[in-house]
Design an enzyme around this catalytic site. Structure first.
Site, PDB file in Angstrom:
ATOM      1  N   LEU B 134       7.780 -24.400 -59.353  1.00  0.00           N
ATOM      2  CA  LEU B 134       7.703 -25.820 -59.035  1.00  0.00           C
ATOM      3  C   LEU B 134       7.196 -26.024 -57.610  1.00  0.00           C
ATOM      4  O   LEU B 134       7.431 -25.186 -56.732  1.00  0.00           O
ATOM      5  CB  LEU B 134       9.085 -26.471 -59.144  1.00  0.00           C
ATOM      6  CG  LEU B 134       9.705 -26.650 -60.546  1.00  0.00           C
ATOM      7  CD1 LEU B 134      10.086 -25.329 -61.180  1.00  0.00           C
ATOM      8  CD2 LEU B 134      10.952 -27.540 -60.473  1.00  0.00           C
ATOM      9  N   CYS B 135       6.509 -27.158 -57.398  1.00  0.00           N
ATOM     10  CA  CYS B 135       6.202 -27.619 -56.033  1.00  0.00           C
ATOM     11  C   CYS B 135       5.246 -26.660 -55.321  1.00  0.00           C
ATOM     12  O   CYS B 135       4.132 -26.457 -55.777  1.00  0.00           O
ATOM     13  CB  CYS B 135       7.531 -27.809 -55.301  1.00  0.00           C
ATOM     14  SG  CYS B 135       7.463 -28.518 -53.654  1.00  0.00           S
ATOM     15  N   ILE B 136       5.669 -26.018 -54.242  1.00  0.00           N
ATOM     16  CA  ILE B 136       4.807 -25.102 -53.480  1.00  0.00           C
ATOM     17  C   ILE B 136       4.854 -23.668 -54.042  1.00  0.00           C
ATOM     18  O   ILE B 136       3.981 -22.834 -53.735  1.00  0.00           O
ATOM     19  CB  ILE B 136       5.223 -25.106 -51.974  1.00  0.00           C
ATOM     20  CG1 ILE B 136       4.226 -24.347 -51.081  1.00  0.00           C
ATOM     21  CG2 ILE B 136       6.615 -24.527 -51.795  1.00  0.00           C
ATOM     22  CD1 ILE B 136       2.861 -24.987 -50.980  1.00  0.00           C
ATOM     23  N   PRO B 138       3.930 -22.257 -56.719  1.00  0.00           N
ATOM     24  CA  PRO B 138       2.736 -21.696 -57.370  1.00  0.00           C
ATOM     25  C   PRO B 138       1.813 -20.909 -56.433  1.00  0.00           C
ATOM     26  O   PRO B 138       1.033 -20.079 -56.908  1.00  0.00           O
ATOM     27  CB  PRO B 138       2.041 -22.934 -57.948  1.00  0.00           C
ATOM     28  CG  PRO B 138       3.182 -23.848 -58.283  1.00  0.00           C
ATOM     29  CD  PRO B 138       4.147 -23.664 -57.138  1.00  0.00           C
ATOM     30  N   THR B 188       4.385 -27.011 -62.035  1.00  0.00           N
ATOM     31  CA  THR B 188       4.443 -28.483 -61.970  1.00  0.00           C
ATOM     32  C   THR B 188       4.601 -28.887 -60.504  1.00  0.00           C
ATOM     33  O   THR B 188       5.225 -28.159 -59.730  1.00  0.00           O
ATOM     34  CB  THR B 188       5.594 -29.016 -62.873  1.00  0.00           C
ATOM     35  OG1 THR B 188       5.449 -30.431 -63.043  1.00  0.00           O
ATOM     36  CG2 THR B 188       6.959 -28.731 -62.287  1.00  0.00           C
TER      37      THR B 188
END
Lengths: 215, 215
Positions: B134-136, B138, B188
């Site tokens: 999630l968020c950063i 990835p 996401t």
């Protein structure tokens, strides 16, 4: 749309606000069409607990600064909170409530509530605005509002203290909400019961739902 | 029932795991019939940020110990995590991911992932078990799994870095989930977008739903 003031007491179940209860309260507020602003006292924490070991740590932390972790920076000093600017007040639980917002964790039934919180609670109540208290927070309600009907779940020691200080404890299970009509106060047990995070969501959702439907 | 390993990086958006994302990930796991166990590295945080002022604080905190605040004490050292014991791995976001789980926040595209996390990511992938970020988070996926299709929302600088290190960035909005079939990886954007807590819930819910429906 209802504007909610959310009172935080640090960040972490053992010395601050319970993180899941605080987060899920904010979520429930938005899910019922409301907005929120977090507030906390600008004071030192009673102590700092290593949440892995349970031991006290040799350091100091500030309640307002640590509360900002849950609020993503957007938390104000409780001294700035005026009942006229909000429609309702909510206090999530966590031991920080019993350590930083009052000294119940140390003194039991003989405890006192910090004056800045007692003041805003009385202000909301005088203005006819509802208050919600989760988990251990209802002990503060009992101290400030004589005879209020509240729940902290099924913990016998805490329930006994509530009745000793002139409160009226009602035993409840997961997700149940008790409403005191006289004072317009809602309470629900959350992690005062042996609960999982889904049950905490249920409690936070139900209490905000009940509050938002108040005529 | 699926058993999820949740990787934490401290407690608080600016130097640890983002509290809402971590909490709502755990909620979403239970809502989809899963259980979870939190893990974190036993290392010092990159630094400590005053979440009220945004300034660095002159103190040190431990990633595992602070993660225990979100996990209510129930967090294990990431060295104990074996892919064979879990069905899926999830990494919520927060700057702590880019500061404590890798050094992306300091080095940009030239960053490295902490070896204990890289090891478990590869272990889950080799075992054919899905991963969600999630968020950063990835950015870590892009570094470890060459060419993986991921999203961090719409932040152009970060998207450029992802493409530079051989990743494949896909632009998304609130609640959207990108699935990389080759690696079985879901991503996401959450708070990488300007989002509110209800949108974070939507993102966490959707990514866990997609993961739990994987054949």
């Amino acid at each position: 749309m209802r504007k909610y003031a959310v009172i935080l007491a640090g960040s972490g179940v053992f010395d601050g606000s319970e993180i899941h209860e605080a987060t899920l309260t904010m979520l429930a507020i938005m899910q019922h069409g409301g907005t929120y602003q977090c507030f906390a006292p600008d004071t030192q924490q009673h102590h700092v607990v290593n949440h892995l070991s349970g031991d006290e740590m040799p350091e100091t932390r500030n309640v307002l600064i640590e509360s900002a972790r849950i609020a993503r920076g957007n938390v104000k000093n409780i001294l700035e909170l005026k009942a006229k600017d909000y429609d309702a007040l909510v206090i999530p639980g966590g031991f920080g409530v019993a350590k930083n917002l009052c000294d119940y964790a140390v003194k039991g039934a003989e405890f006192t509530v910090i004056p800045e919180l007692e003041k805003v609670l009385k202000e909301f109540q005088s203005a006819g605005k509802p208050i919600a208290a989760l988990c251990i927070s209802p002990v503060i309600i009992s101290k400030v509002f004589e005879g209020a009907k509240v729940t902290i779940g099924q913990d016998e020691g805490t329930a006994k203290h509530i009745n000793e200080i002139g409160g009226h404890h009602v035993s409840t299970s997961h997700g149940e909400v008790i409403f005191d009509e006289q004072y317009k106060i809602f309470t629900t047990p959350c992690y005062m019961l042996d609960a999982n995070i889904e049950q905490i969501y249920q409690g936070a959702f139900n209490i905000i739902k009940a509050l938002s439907e108040l005529k």
